[in-house]
Scaffold this motif. Sequence first.
Motif, PDB file in Angstrom:
ATOM      1  N   ALA A 196       6.059  14.977   9.603  1.00 30.41           N
ATOM      2  CA  ALA A 196       5.617  16.365   9.519  1.00 30.41           C
ATOM      3  C   ALA A 196       4.662  16.611   8.356  1.00 30.41           C
ATOM      4  O   ALA A 196       4.100  17.697   8.238  1.00 30.41           O
ATOM      5  N   GLN A 197       4.475  15.617   7.484  1.00 26.67           N
ATOM      6  CA  GLN A 197       3.549  15.777   6.377  1.00 26.67           C
ATOM      7  C   GLN A 197       2.114  15.836   6.877  1.00 26.67           C
ATOM      8  O   GLN A 197       1.757  15.209   7.883  1.00 26.67           O
ATOM      9  N   THR A 198       1.276  16.557   6.161  1.00 24.79           N
ATOM     10  CA  THR A 198      -0.122  16.675   6.546  1.00 24.79           C
ATOM     11  C   THR A 198      -0.790  15.307   6.634  1.00 24.79           C
ATOM     12  O   THR A 198      -1.511  15.004   7.576  1.00 24.79           O
ATOM     13  N   LEU A 199      -0.549  14.453   5.641  1.00 20.73           N
ATOM     14  CA  LEU A 199      -1.148  13.118   5.622  1.00 20.73           C
ATOM     15  C   LEU A 199      -0.109  12.051   5.943  1.00 20.73           C
ATOM     16  O   LEU A 199      -0.014  11.030   5.267  1.00 20.73           O
ATOM     17  N   ALA A 200       0.663  12.282   6.987  1.00 23.36           N
ATOM     18  CA  ALA A 200       1.710  11.315   7.350  1.00 23.36           C
ATOM     19  C   ALA A 200       1.116   9.939   7.637  1.00 23.36           C
ATOM     20  O   ALA A 200       1.698   8.920   7.271  1.00 23.36           O
ATOM     21  N   TRP A 201      -0.035   9.885   8.294  1.00 18.89           N
ATOM     22  CA  TRP A 201      -0.637   8.586   8.609  1.00 18.89           C
ATOM     23  C   TRP A 201      -0.921   7.791   7.335  1.00 18.89           C
ATOM     24  O   TRP A 201      -0.820   6.557   7.324  1.00 18.89           O
ATOM     25  N   ALA A 202      -1.273   8.503   6.264  1.00 18.09           N
ATOM     26  CA  ALA A 202      -1.573   7.823   5.005  1.00 18.09           C
ATOM     27  C   ALA A 202      -0.320   7.257   4.359  1.00 18.09           C
ATOM     28  O   ALA A 202      -0.391   6.296   3.587  1.00 18.09           O
ATOM     29  N   GLU A 203       0.839   7.845   4.662  1.00 17.24           N
ATOM     30  CA  GLU A 203       2.099   7.371   4.105  1.00 17.24           C
ATOM     31  C   GLU A 203       2.672   6.186   4.884  1.00 17.24           C
ATOM     32  O   GLU A 203       3.623   5.555   4.439  1.00 17.24           O
ATOM     33  N   MET A 204       2.116   5.897   6.059  1.00 15.83           N
ATOM     34  CA  MET A 204       2.641   4.798   6.869  1.00 15.83           C
ATOM     35  C   MET A 204       2.232   3.458   6.254  1.00 15.83           C
ATOM     36  O   MET A 204       1.048   3.140   6.189  1.00 15.83           O
ATOM     37  N   LYS A 205       3.209   2.692   5.829  1.00 16.23           N
ATOM     38  CA  LYS A 205       2.937   1.397   5.216  1.00 16.23           C
ATOM     39  C   LYS A 205       2.925   0.327   6.305  1.00 16.23           C
ATOM     40  O   LYS A 205       3.791   0.303   7.178  1.00 16.23           O
ATOM     41  N   VAL A 206       1.968  -0.574   6.223  1.00 19.03           N
ATOM     42  CA  VAL A 206       1.788  -1.615   7.234  1.00 19.03           C
ATOM     43  C   VAL A 206       1.789  -2.983   6.570  1.00 19.03           C
ATOM     44  O   VAL A 206       1.117  -3.191   5.562  1.00 19.03           O
ATOM     45  N   VAL A 207       2.563  -3.903   7.134  1.00 17.10           N
ATOM     46  CA  VAL A 207       2.622  -5.289   6.651  1.00 17.10           C
ATOM     47  C   VAL A 207       2.565  -6.204   7.868  1.00 17.10           C
ATOM     48  O   VAL A 207       3.181  -5.916   8.901  1.00 17.10           O
ATOM     49  N   THR A 208       1.826  -7.298   7.756  1.00 15.12           N
ATOM     50  CA  THR A 208       1.800  -8.291   8.832  1.00 15.12           C
ATOM     51  C   THR A 208       2.517  -9.558   8.379  1.00 15.12           C
ATOM     52  O   THR A 208       2.601  -9.854   7.194  1.00 15.12           O
ATOM     53  N   LEU A 209       3.031 -10.290   9.350  1.00 17.52           N
ATOM     54  CA  LEU A 209       3.789 -11.512   9.077  1.00 17.52           C
ATOM     55  C   LEU A 209       3.454 -12.537  10.151  1.00 17.52           C
ATOM     56  O   LEU A 209       3.432 -12.205  11.341  1.00 17.52           O
ATOM     57  N   SER A 210       3.178 -13.756   9.737  1.00 23.48           N
ATOM     58  CA  SER A 210       2.954 -14.812  10.722  1.00 23.48           C
ATOM     59  C   SER A 210       4.220 -15.033  11.533  1.00 23.48           C
ATOM     60  O   SER A 210       5.321 -15.087  10.978  1.00 23.48           O
ATOM     61  N   ASN A 211       4.063 -15.130  12.836  1.00 33.15           N
ATOM     62  CA  ASN A 211       5.205 -15.329  13.724  1.00 33.15           C
ATOM     63  C   ASN A 211       5.623 -16.793  13.661  1.00 33.15           C
ATOM     64  O   ASN A 211       5.311 -17.597  14.532  1.00 33.15           O
ATOM     65  N   GLU A 212       6.329 -17.127  12.583  1.00 29.90           N
ATOM     66  CA  GLU A 212       6.720 -18.507  12.334  1.00 29.90           C
ATOM     67  C   GLU A 212       7.907 -18.907  13.213  1.00 29.90           C
ATOM     68  O   GLU A 212       8.648 -18.076  13.713  1.00 29.90           O
ATOM     69  N   GLY A 213       8.084 -20.192  13.355  1.00 28.47           N
ATOM     70  CA  GLY A 213       9.127 -20.691  14.239  1.00 28.47           C
ATOM     71  C   GLY A 213      10.535 -20.540  13.731  1.00 28.47           C
ATOM     72  O   GLY A 213      11.490 -20.740  14.483  1.00 28.47           O
ATOM     73  N   ASP A 214      10.721 -20.193  12.429  1.00 26.47           N
ATOM     74  CA  ASP A 214      12.083 -20.145  11.902  1.00 26.47           C
ATOM     75  C   ASP A 214      12.621 -18.724  11.768  1.00 26.47           C
ATOM     76  O   ASP A 214      13.608 -18.502  11.081  1.00 26.47           O
ATOM     77  N   ILE A 215      11.999 -17.761  12.422  1.00 25.66           N
ATOM     78  CA  ILE A 215      12.573 -16.406  12.463  1.00 25.66           C
ATOM     79  C   ILE A 215      13.684 -16.385  13.497  1.00 25.66           C
ATOM     80  O   ILE A 215      13.496 -16.777  14.644  1.00 25.66           O
TER      81      ILE A 215
END
Length: 517
Positions: free
Chosen positions: A172-191
């Motif tokens: 509901a925040q005006t800049l909610a998209w700016a608060e969204m944190k994004v992280v990527t991770l290699s899809n490794e075989g040991d997950i």
Amino acid sequence: MQTLWPISGASIIGSAHIRKGSPNQDAYGFKNLSGGIQVLALSDGHGGERHLYSDLGSKAAIEAAIESVQDYALNTVANQLPYNEAKLQFDFEGHVSKDIQVRWLQKIQSSPAFEDAMQFGCTLLLCVKFDKVIVFLQLGDGKIAVVYTNGVIYYPIPRDMRYENNETASLAQTLAWAEMKVVTLSNEGDIHAIFLASDGVENAYPEDYYDDAYFYMKLALPHETNNVTLPKLDVQSEGILHEMLNKASQYSKDDTTVVMWHNPENTMQETTVPESLQIWMGAYPNYWLPIACHLDKALNKRIDYALLLIEAIQRDEGVVPQYLSIKQIYLDADRSRLEIIAPGDREPVVIETLYALIMQMLMLPDTQEFLEFGKTLKCDCLSLEPIPDTLRHMKRKLIAMKQTLRYDYLSQQFVCDGKPSAISITASNGHFALFFDSDIYLHQLMPLVGDYDGLIGRVIQHAKYKNIWGMVNLSGHVWQVVGGKRLRIDPGMTLTLIDGITVFIHGIPVKIRIINQ
């Protein structure tokens, strides 16, 4: 074709909500898309009188997130195979984040009960699994946890230290998209497994923020039923997930929800929970925020941020990440300094790309209208055309833009009508208006020769008498004053701004002008 990971999920209404007759305000969803792409999403409604329809808001968040990822996968990812990890992060930090908020707003505004967005306030956890890359997105509280086969538990998105005592970021925040944190991770075989959990789980472990790691470990380990060892994630029908959620809910009193993936090709090396767990945490500057979270500030501040961005690029000798997102630019407010913190390859900055990024900082052309619910900033001076050809040229144009600014306190808008400002300074580099909570830099005192543009002072307003303004000495040098009540302003002290006085900063005479409007 990549292997599809089995999905499980469950949600338990909290006892506190049962007593109040409130609905379960958590929601979760998942979907398998074409090309083997999989999506998990979880949303936690805020609850309370202020957020009366947050259960509807959380359902809308799940729908918006899945729809946004599905459209992105169909229209963008299909055209950029193989997936580029840095490009995926760039797209989710910008396009997908904004699209989720747009769709969510559209959904809640169609509700007959809609009066304002806060009524539907909620958080969002999102996980998207591509062939070689997993993308995590988080807004607000809750946890995303990755369990590896060797027993390591990884929290890709660390705790946001700004929020305590049940406070959280919100869609509901005006800049909610700016608060969204994004992280990527290699899809490794040991997950082995990935979990999305509402804060009803973490609040069941109040002693330490990461004590809920035991919850995920217990859920990931195999267990015995009828003398047959089975992985827990495959036996939801046996009640394991519900049993653990019920127990957590008894402690937290809150709605408790988990949705998860299990990699069927991997099994845990451990069979019992070890006495001490190996916990890894993602890292980013705890007390810094992406500059995107500051874009609700006044226009003069945003121009300053654009200048600080150019300064940061110059410090890095003009080399930037290949895909530079506005969320990868962090502000150290204490030092008035920006840093670019991003993974991936680096390359010389492209002026046209930097220009587009700076114009986004100044105007947010693709988000301004819907994020501010129709209130748009009208200012004819917001143009750097033609596009500057060097960093120094762009810096000079931004400084010239600052010189045209005036704030009309009646309309509460920045205007560029040539009229004198209510309060201003004049030095060897010309005339600049001053605004509440604005910073004074070296470029406002003298033409810049090199890349250094130090912070000189900060304009403040008297806490009780709003018509009294001051300028704090942040230069590290003594200021000499002619015509004021005090003749000397030491570093850290404040100069009261009076019409007609002159202050010498670094030997440069700076004239103060105040006009009653």
